[in-house]
Design an enzyme around this catalytic site. Structure first.
Site, PDB file in Angstrom:
ATOM      1  N   ASP A  26      41.756  23.196  50.490  1.00 42.11           N
ATOM      2  CA  ASP A  26      42.384  24.194  49.298  1.00 42.11           C
ATOM      3  C   ASP A  26      42.870  23.189  48.521  1.00 42.11           C
ATOM      4  O   ASP A  26      43.363  21.931  48.919  1.00 42.11           O
ATOM      5  CB  ASP A  26      43.134  25.094  49.621  1.00 42.11           C
ATOM      6  N   ASP A  28      45.630  23.630  45.614  1.00 40.16           N
ATOM      7  CA  ASP A  28      47.113  23.548  45.108  1.00 40.16           C
ATOM      8  C   ASP A  28      47.684  23.922  46.239  1.00 40.16           C
ATOM      9  O   ASP A  28      47.441  24.999  47.173  1.00 40.16           O
ATOM     10  CB  ASP A  28      47.376  25.045  43.978  1.00 40.16           C
TER      11      ASP A  28
HETATM   12 MG   LIG Z   1      46.434  26.867  47.880  1.00 43.61          MG
END
Ligand SMILES: [Mg+2]
Length: 342
Positions: A26, A28
């Site tokens: 992932d 962010d």
């Molecule tokens: Mg995230």
């Protein structure tokens, strides 16, 4: 595998980057936050990559193209190409292409990432409900998406045109706070039409499938900061996961996680990719990890000992998840977490 009820984080004698062939990362809260690299991300990813692990970046954000995301990563000192980035726009474009005729027109409510992904699947992005679309697709359009675009979607959806959404994250972090995400935009159209979209993004299977198709991963490790997208997506895809604490999840949420939100491993940040993971042992007097022992009392979790904070957290997870079984742990863990500085 992930589908049985996990009652403790697992251990690994070998570094994770040697156990798994591909990290599905992932972005962010894991690699960057507010545009800047997270501490230890650049160095850890470089070491994992040169050690032979394939790195792929998996994002629910449908606004930016893979090219743009790869450019941003490269600028941060994490060399990446467009092929290393998988977006929910790509996942929803594949889902649509499997359900409409080849070359069909698709009404786009969203940004460039969505248009590029549709063209890649041979579909034709259009802008009006009057363009006779075979599908409507909604993805995050950024702060300048005009309100009239939701009207356009509603006209088509009301006529019975099949409706799709890249993802339904209700919020999106920005440099100035929390902003409405694509899920909030989808709610606008849902309220106006009473219809339900088909959704592609994490934690749903179309996104995981897209990631596996594009990476060819045989032994993937999902790496994320959110329990209800990254970790649940790994659970649904029946693959292992590493939760890092550099993003939105705190100790309280982790201890209260129901089975589908329990990661295989927990670590402070991406340095966890390069190390083994300590076992949590079940002893007569509680769950032991490193120098810590955790137990479940009648109304709260107890922690004794000392040592590394992450070991204490792993022991607490085992105590909380075992006590909760296939439910969420309701025991108070605040005091125990405070001992760990978490
Ligand atoms: Mg995230």
């Amino acid at each position: 595998m992930s589908q049985r009820v996990r009652t403790s984080p697992e251990g690994s004698g070998q570094p994770l980057n040697e156990v798994y062939d591909t990290a599905l990362l992932d972005l962010d809260g894991v690699v960057y936050a507010g545009g800047n690299a997270i501490a230890h991300a650049v160095d850890s990813l470089e070491l994992a990559r040169t050690g032979g692990m394939h790195l792929a970046y998996v994002t629910n954000n449908a606004l930016r193209t893979p090219d743009a995301v790869a450019g941003h990563l490269t600028e941060l000192g994490i060399p990446a190409g467009a092929d290393d980035v998988i977006t929910s726009a790509q996942a929803v474009a594949r889902l649509i292409s499997e359900q409409v005729p080849a070359g069909a027109r698709v009404l786009v409510i969203g940004g460039e990432g969505l248009r590029v992904a549709l063209r890649e699947r041979g579909l034709t992005p259009v802008e009006s409900a009057d363009d006779d679309p075979a599908a409507v697709v909604q993805g995050y359009g950024g702060p300048d998406l005009p309100w009239g675009r939701f009207a356009e979607a509603s006209y088509a959806v009301r006529r019975g045109v099949p409706w799709y959404a890249s993802n339904t994250d209700l919020t999106i972090p920005s440099g100035r706070g929390i902003a409405p995400g694509n899920g909030a935009a989808v709610e606008v159209v849902r309220i106006a039409t009473g219809a339900e979209p088909q959704v592609a993004g994490k934690p749903l299977p179309p996104m995981h499938r897209e990631t596996i198709i594009r990476t060819g991963a045989e032994r993937p490790l999902v790496v994320g900061d959110r329990l209800d997208t990254d970790i649940e997506g790994a659970f649904n895809g029946e693959v292992d996961s590493l939760l890092v604490l550099t993003g939105v999840t705190d100790g309280v949420q982790l201890l209260a996680a129901p089975p589908r939100h329990r990661p295989t491993y927990v670590d402070a940040d991406l340095r966890g990719l390069l190390t083994g993971q300590p076992e949590v042992g079940r002893e007569d007097d509680g769950f032991r990890c490193g120098g810590w022992t955790a137990t479940a009392g009648s109304d709260r979790l107890e922690l004794t000992g000392d040592g590394e904070a992450m070991d204490g957290l792993r022991a607490l997870c085992a105590a909380a998840w075992t006590a909760a079984g296939d439910d969420s742990c309701a025991l108070d863990g605040q005091k125990a977490l405070a001992r760990l500085g978490l």
